[in-house]
Design a protein around this motif. Sequence first.
Motif, PDB file in Angstrom:
ATOM      1  N   ARG A  39       0.840  -1.200   0.000  1.00 59.04           N
ATOM      2  CA  ARG A  39       0.000   0.000   0.000  1.00 59.04           C
ATOM      3  C   ARG A  39       0.875   1.250   0.000  1.00 59.04           C
ATOM      4  NH1 ARG A  39      -5.070   1.794   2.518  1.00 59.04           N
ATOM      5  NH2 ARG A  39      -5.636  -0.367   2.834  1.00 59.04           N
ATOM      6  N   PRO A  40       0.483   2.287  -0.760  1.00 56.29           N
ATOM      7  CA  PRO A  40       1.270   3.536  -0.717  1.00 56.29           C
ATOM      8  C   PRO A  40       1.124   4.221   0.636  1.00 56.29           C
ATOM      9  CG  PRO A  40      -0.684   3.808  -2.076  1.00 56.29           C
ATOM     10  CD  PRO A  40      -0.626   2.366  -1.696  1.00 56.29           C
ATOM     11  N   PRO A  41       2.116   5.003   1.040  1.00 57.18           N
ATOM     12  CA  PRO A  41       1.987   5.758   2.298  1.00 57.18           C
ATOM     13  C   PRO A  41       0.836   6.755   2.203  1.00 57.18           C
ATOM     14  CG  PRO A  41       4.247   5.836   1.447  1.00 57.18           C
ATOM     15  CD  PRO A  41       3.393   5.235   0.385  1.00 57.18           C
ATOM     16  N   PRO A  42       0.371   7.249   3.353  1.00 52.56           N
ATOM     17  CA  PRO A  42      -0.684   8.261   3.291  1.00 52.56           C
ATOM     18  C   PRO A  42      -0.150   9.529   2.623  1.00 52.56           C
ATOM     19  CG  PRO A  42       0.004   7.858   5.568  1.00 52.56           C
ATOM     20  CD  PRO A  42       0.752   6.895   4.713  1.00 52.56           C
ATOM     21  N   ARG A  86      -7.916  15.325 -13.639  1.00 52.69           N
ATOM     22  CA  ARG A  86      -8.111  14.281 -12.638  1.00 52.69           C
ATOM     23  C   ARG A  86      -6.734  13.878 -12.123  1.00 52.69           C
ATOM     24  NH1 ARG A  86     -12.824  10.968 -15.381  1.00 52.69           N
ATOM     25  NH2 ARG A  86     -14.438  12.524 -15.104  1.00 52.69           N
ATOM     26  N   ALA A  87      -6.556  14.022 -10.828  1.00 55.73           N
ATOM     27  CA  ALA A  87      -5.271  13.731 -10.196  1.00 55.73           C
ATOM     28  C   ALA A  87      -4.971  12.231 -10.237  1.00 55.73           C
ATOM     29  CB  ALA A  87      -5.292  14.219  -8.750  1.00 55.73           C
ATOM     30  N   PRO A  88      -3.695  11.864 -10.149  1.00 58.74           N
ATOM     31  CA  PRO A  88      -3.354  10.442 -10.109  1.00 58.74           C
ATOM     32  C   PRO A  88      -3.840   9.816  -8.807  1.00 58.74           C
ATOM     33  CG  PRO A  88      -1.403  11.780  -9.747  1.00 58.74           C
ATOM     34  CD  PRO A  88      -2.516  12.714 -10.075  1.00 58.74           C
ATOM     35  N   VAL A  89      -4.060   8.510  -8.854  1.00 58.88           N
ATOM     36  CA  VAL A  89      -4.600   7.821  -7.678  1.00 58.88           C
ATOM     37  C   VAL A  89      -4.097   6.373  -7.669  1.00 58.88           C
ATOM     38  CG1 VAL A  89      -6.738   7.143  -8.860  1.00 58.88           C
ATOM     39  CG2 VAL A  89      -6.723   7.373  -6.391  1.00 58.88           C
ATOM     40  N   TRP A  90      -3.897   5.841  -6.468  1.00 56.23           N
ATOM     41  CA  TRP A  90      -3.581   4.423  -6.284  1.00 56.23           C
ATOM     42  C   TRP A  90      -4.880   3.710  -5.926  1.00 56.23           C
ATOM     43  CZ3 TRP A  90       0.942   1.985  -7.195  1.00 56.23           C
ATOM     44  CH2 TRP A  90       2.076   2.777  -7.333  1.00 56.23           C
ATOM     45  N   ARG A  91      -5.174   2.591  -6.611  1.00 54.86           N
ATOM     46  CA  ARG A  91      -6.387   1.820  -6.334  1.00 54.86           C
ATOM     47  C   ARG A  91      -6.007   0.372  -6.037  1.00 54.86           C
ATOM     48  NH1 ARG A  91     -10.465   5.125  -7.504  1.00 54.86           N
ATOM     49  NH2 ARG A  91     -10.373   6.471  -9.310  1.00 54.86           N
ATOM     50  N   PRO A  92      -6.753  -0.270  -5.116  1.00 58.95           N
ATOM     51  CA  PRO A  92      -6.492  -1.689  -4.868  1.00 58.95           C
ATOM     52  C   PRO A  92      -6.689  -2.477  -6.161  1.00 58.95           C
ATOM     53  CG  PRO A  92      -8.015  -0.804  -3.235  1.00 58.95           C
ATOM     54  CD  PRO A  92      -7.835   0.249  -4.290  1.00 58.95           C
ATOM     55  N   GLY A  96      -2.472  -6.294  -4.798  1.00 59.63           N
ATOM     56  CA  GLY A  96      -1.568  -5.157  -4.757  1.00 59.63           C
ATOM     57  C   GLY A  96      -2.304  -3.851  -4.969  1.00 59.63           C
ATOM     58  N   TRP A  97      -1.564  -2.889  -5.469  1.00 60.44           N
ATOM     59  CA  TRP A  97      -2.091  -1.548  -5.714  1.00 60.44           C
ATOM     60  C   TRP A  97      -1.690  -1.112  -7.098  1.00 60.44           C
ATOM     61  CZ3 TRP A  97      -5.114   1.122  -2.243  1.00 60.44           C
ATOM     62  CH2 TRP A  97      -5.285   0.498  -1.016  1.00 60.44           C
ATOM     63  N   ARG A  98      -2.636  -0.557  -7.856  1.00 62.39           N
ATOM     64  CA  ARG A  98      -2.371  -0.090  -9.222  1.00 62.39           C
ATOM     65  C   ARG A  98      -2.437   1.432  -9.257  1.00 62.39           C
ATOM     66  NH1 ARG A  98      -4.888  -2.773 -14.352  1.00 62.39           N
ATOM     67  NH2 ARG A  98      -3.030  -3.999 -14.049  1.00 62.39           N
ATOM     68  N   PHE A  99      -1.456   2.007  -9.946  1.00 63.61           N
ATOM     69  CA  PHE A  99      -1.359   3.454 -10.068  1.00 63.61           C
ATOM     70  C   PHE A  99      -2.046   3.908 -11.347  1.00 63.61           C
ATOM     71  CE2 PHE A  99       1.158   7.305 -11.279  1.00 63.61           C
ATOM     72  CZ  PHE A  99       0.791   8.084 -10.208  1.00 63.61           C
ATOM     73  N   GLU A 100      -2.972   4.846 -11.227  1.00 58.99           N
ATOM     74  CA  GLU A 100      -3.634   5.443 -12.383  1.00 58.99           C
ATOM     75  C   GLU A 100      -3.094   6.850 -12.543  1.00 58.99           C
ATOM     76  OE1 GLU A 100      -7.849   5.166 -11.924  1.00 58.99           O
ATOM     77  OE2 GLU A 100      -7.789   2.989 -11.695  1.00 58.99           O
ATOM     78  N   ARG A 101      -2.432   7.116 -13.647  1.00 58.03           N
ATOM     79  CA  ARG A 101      -1.792   8.412 -13.897  1.00 58.03           C
ATOM     80  C   ARG A 101      -2.829   9.534 -14.007  1.00 58.03           C
ATOM     81  NH1 ARG A 101       3.300   8.113 -13.273  1.00 58.03           N
ATOM     82  NH2 ARG A 101       4.330   6.257 -13.986  1.00 58.03           N
TER      83      ARG A 101
END
Length: 112
Positions: A39-42, A86-92, A96-101
């Motif tokens: 998980r990414p840090p807060p 739309r800002a980037p976001v990490w989603r489950p 794992g976690w996938r990064f959406e640019r």
Amino acid sequence: MSLTRTLAAVAALGLAVGAASYTPPAAAREYVSVTVGTRPPPPRFERVPPPRAGYVWAPGYWNWARGRYVWVDGHWYAARPGYVYRAPVWRPYGHGWRFERETWHRDRHWHR
């Protein structure tokens, strides 16, 4: 057939062949998917500056680089009329976690 008609016919044929063989350059779009097992840090606290006319604030985010999370500070983008940032976001994603640019999407409520 007169010389003028012959030249006009050859020119028209050349234009038709040229138009039929034209392919517009591909849009420069590439998408790289990043999936990480942890998980990414807060998010870090950032003081958002006051609004600037003609600009959009892009908040900071955690990026994945060289095997670890790296903070990218927030920054200004020039506004794009008719688009919404739309800002980037990490989603489950799976285990794992996938990064959406970050992206710009057409604003369906925008009219010239």
